[in-house]
Scaffold this motif. Sequence first.
Motif, PDB file in Angstrom:
ATOM      1  N   ALA A  20       1.702  -1.006   2.833  1.00  0.00           N
ATOM      2  CA  ALA A  20       2.804  -1.717   2.185  1.00  0.00           C
ATOM      3  C   ALA A  20       4.099  -0.937   2.356  1.00  0.00           C
ATOM      4  O   ALA A  20       4.075   0.293   2.434  1.00  0.00           O
ATOM      5  CB  ALA A  20       2.492  -1.906   0.706  1.00  0.00           C
ATOM      6  N   GLY A  60       0.819  11.749   0.100  1.00  0.00           N
ATOM      7  CA  GLY A  60       0.380  10.474  -0.475  1.00  0.00           C
ATOM      8  C   GLY A  60       1.236   9.270  -0.148  1.00  0.00           C
ATOM      9  O   GLY A  60       1.099   8.211  -0.751  1.00  0.00           O
ATOM     10  N   LYS A  63       0.919   8.443   5.383  1.00  0.00           N
ATOM     11  CA  LYS A  63       0.993   8.894   6.776  1.00  0.00           C
ATOM     12  C   LYS A  63      -0.361   8.708   7.481  1.00  0.00           C
ATOM     13  O   LYS A  63      -0.419   8.176   8.594  1.00  0.00           O
ATOM     14  CB  LYS A  63       1.433  10.367   6.831  1.00  0.00           C
ATOM     15  N   THR A  64      -1.415   9.135   6.807  1.00  0.00           N
ATOM     16  CA  THR A  64      -2.750   8.971   7.387  1.00  0.00           C
ATOM     17  C   THR A  64      -3.074   7.488   7.538  1.00  0.00           C
ATOM     18  O   THR A  64      -3.599   7.045   8.567  1.00  0.00           O
ATOM     19  CB  THR A  64      -3.809   9.634   6.480  1.00  0.00           C
ATOM     20  N   LEU A  65      -2.728   6.738   6.504  1.00  0.00           N
ATOM     21  CA  LEU A  65      -2.975   5.295   6.514  1.00  0.00           C
ATOM     22  C   LEU A  65      -2.272   4.631   7.699  1.00  0.00           C
ATOM     23  O   LEU A  65      -2.850   3.807   8.404  1.00  0.00           O
ATOM     24  CB  LEU A  65      -2.459   4.713   5.192  1.00  0.00           C
ATOM     25  N   HIS A 200      -3.067  -2.958  -3.569  1.00  0.00           N
ATOM     26  CA  HIS A 200      -4.174  -2.307  -4.280  1.00  0.00           C
ATOM     27  C   HIS A 200      -4.722  -3.141  -5.428  1.00  0.00           C
ATOM     28  O   HIS A 200      -5.771  -2.813  -5.978  1.00  0.00           O
ATOM     29  CB  HIS A 200      -3.753  -0.906  -4.730  1.00  0.00           C
TER      30      HIS A 200
HETATM   31  P1  ATP Z   1      -1.087  13.564   2.610  1.00  0.00           P
HETATM   32  O1  ATP Z   1       0.233  14.111   3.042  1.00  0.00           O
HETATM   33  O2  ATP Z   1      -1.487  14.019   1.223  1.00  0.00           O
HETATM   34  O3  ATP Z   1      -2.180  13.661   3.626  1.00  0.00           O
HETATM   35  P2  ATP Z   1      -0.610  10.841   3.348  1.00  0.00           P
HETATM   36  O4  ATP Z   1       0.854  10.596   3.450  1.00  0.00           O
HETATM   37  O5  ATP Z   1      -1.390  10.998   4.581  1.00  0.00           O
HETATM   38  O6  ATP Z   1      -0.864  12.015   2.343  1.00  0.00           O
HETATM   39  P3  ATP Z   1      -2.441   8.776   2.782  1.00  0.00           P
HETATM   40  O7  ATP Z   1      -3.654   9.656   2.848  1.00  0.00           O
HETATM   41  O8  ATP Z   1      -2.195   7.890   3.912  1.00  0.00           O
HETATM   42  O9  ATP Z   1      -1.175   9.655   2.483  1.00  0.00           O
HETATM   43  O10 ATP Z   1      -2.481   7.917   1.456  1.00  0.00           O
HETATM   44  C1  ATP Z   1      -3.522   8.030   0.520  1.00  0.00           C
HETATM   45  C2  ATP Z   1      -3.889   6.665  -0.009  1.00  0.00           C
HETATM   46  O11 ATP Z   1      -2.795   6.155  -0.782  1.00  0.00           O
HETATM   47  C3  ATP Z   1      -4.122   5.636   1.062  1.00  0.00           C
HETATM   48  O12 ATP Z   1      -5.444   5.636   1.519  1.00  0.00           O
HETATM   49  C4  ATP Z   1      -3.765   4.352   0.331  1.00  0.00           C
HETATM   50  O13 ATP Z   1      -4.848   3.927  -0.464  1.00  0.00           O
HETATM   51  C5  ATP Z   1      -2.642   4.774  -0.583  1.00  0.00           C
HETATM   52  N1  ATP Z   1      -1.312   4.525   0.029  1.00  0.00           N
HETATM   53  C6  ATP Z   1      -0.377   5.454   0.345  1.00  0.00           C
HETATM   54  N2  ATP Z   1       0.724   4.883   0.875  1.00  0.00           N
HETATM   55  C7  ATP Z   1       0.477   3.554   0.906  1.00  0.00           C
HETATM   56  C8  ATP Z   1       1.220   2.418   1.349  1.00  0.00           C
HETATM   57  N3  ATP Z   1       2.453   2.546   1.883  1.00  0.00           N
HETATM   58  N4  ATP Z   1       0.643   1.211   1.233  1.00  0.00           N
HETATM   59  C9  ATP Z   1      -0.583   1.056   0.702  1.00  0.00           C
HETATM   60  N5  ATP Z   1      -1.323   2.084   0.276  1.00  0.00           N
HETATM   61  C10 ATP Z   1      -0.822   3.318   0.351  1.00  0.00           C
END
Ligand code: ATP
Length: 270
Positions: A20, A60, A63-65, A200
């Motif tokens: 999102a 959070g 980025k991974t998503l 979510h």
């Molecule tokens: P980190 O730096 O801690 O690794 P990250 O930026 O990689 O964090 P993610 O692991 O992608 O963050 O996000 C964790 C979870 O939060 C995702 O699996 C998802 O459930 C939710 N989330 C984060 N951002 C979004 C978004 N933009 N839309 C929907 N869900 C999100």
Amino acid sequence: KAQLFDKSSTDNKVTFRDVAGLDGAKQEVEEIVAFLRNPSRYTELGGKIPKGALLVGPPGTGKTLLAKAVAGEADVPFFSMSGSDFVEMFVGVGASRVRDLFRQAKEKSPCIIFIDEIDAIGRARGRNPNMGANDERENTLNQLLTEMDGFGTNSGVIILGATNRADILDKALLRAGRFDRQIHVELPDLHERIDIFRVHLRPVKIDSSLDIDFLARQTPGFSGADIANVCNEAALIAARKGKRTVEKQDFIDAVDRIVGGLERKTKLTT
Ligand code: ATP
């Protein structure tokens, strides 16, 4: 034994629909998706696709998503590793894992290699006098640089890195032909939080009177991960009370609980 590579299976494929907000970032990775879907269309015309891009932003924020969604949209394998897996590793192990990862990826190209917490490997060299572990980190970083240089843009392997500290990265990583593009992924604004709640809340049985706008206004400064957490926590709270739907009060309680957790976390880190 730590799981180093996980190749996303097609049955739990992540797509842009799961991500999102982040419109700007999605637009930037769109080109990578198009390339992975049909590499020859680009290379036949002599186009050069970037080898890698760095996703930069707070924890959070998705980025991974987003990286998984690129693989999902293009329907290609996703190989991942985390920089933190390489901390305190025996001599030579980090470099050989990097070599293995790239070898596997090349066999399965087109594909994505995702390196989370790349700063754990890619911190600028020679700053930390703490020898042993530092030397090994440098070996790992050098191997990564070698691998990135070693394959051509036509190999169909795209490397996405993620970090919340692009400023401390070794400049060698950011040089042309390596991670020469940065894609910023920021904390969501009000409208983006509404969209993240929508994603979510999809699997959650919510009370029909629930106002998503209200939830988004109660959660300034929350990341996507925090919002995902709120939705899950609210469902658990409602279930514990034996309710049939999740109500506004359950969300308020969940937000309180998560704000409490966040405050503890900041206290610990400051
Ligand atoms: P980190 O730096 O801690 O690794 P990250 O930026 O990689 O964090 P993610 O692991 O992608 O963050 O996000 C964790 C979870 O939060 C995702 O699996 C998802 O459930 C939710 N989330 C984060 N951002 C979004 C978004 N933009 N839309 C929907 N869900 C999100």
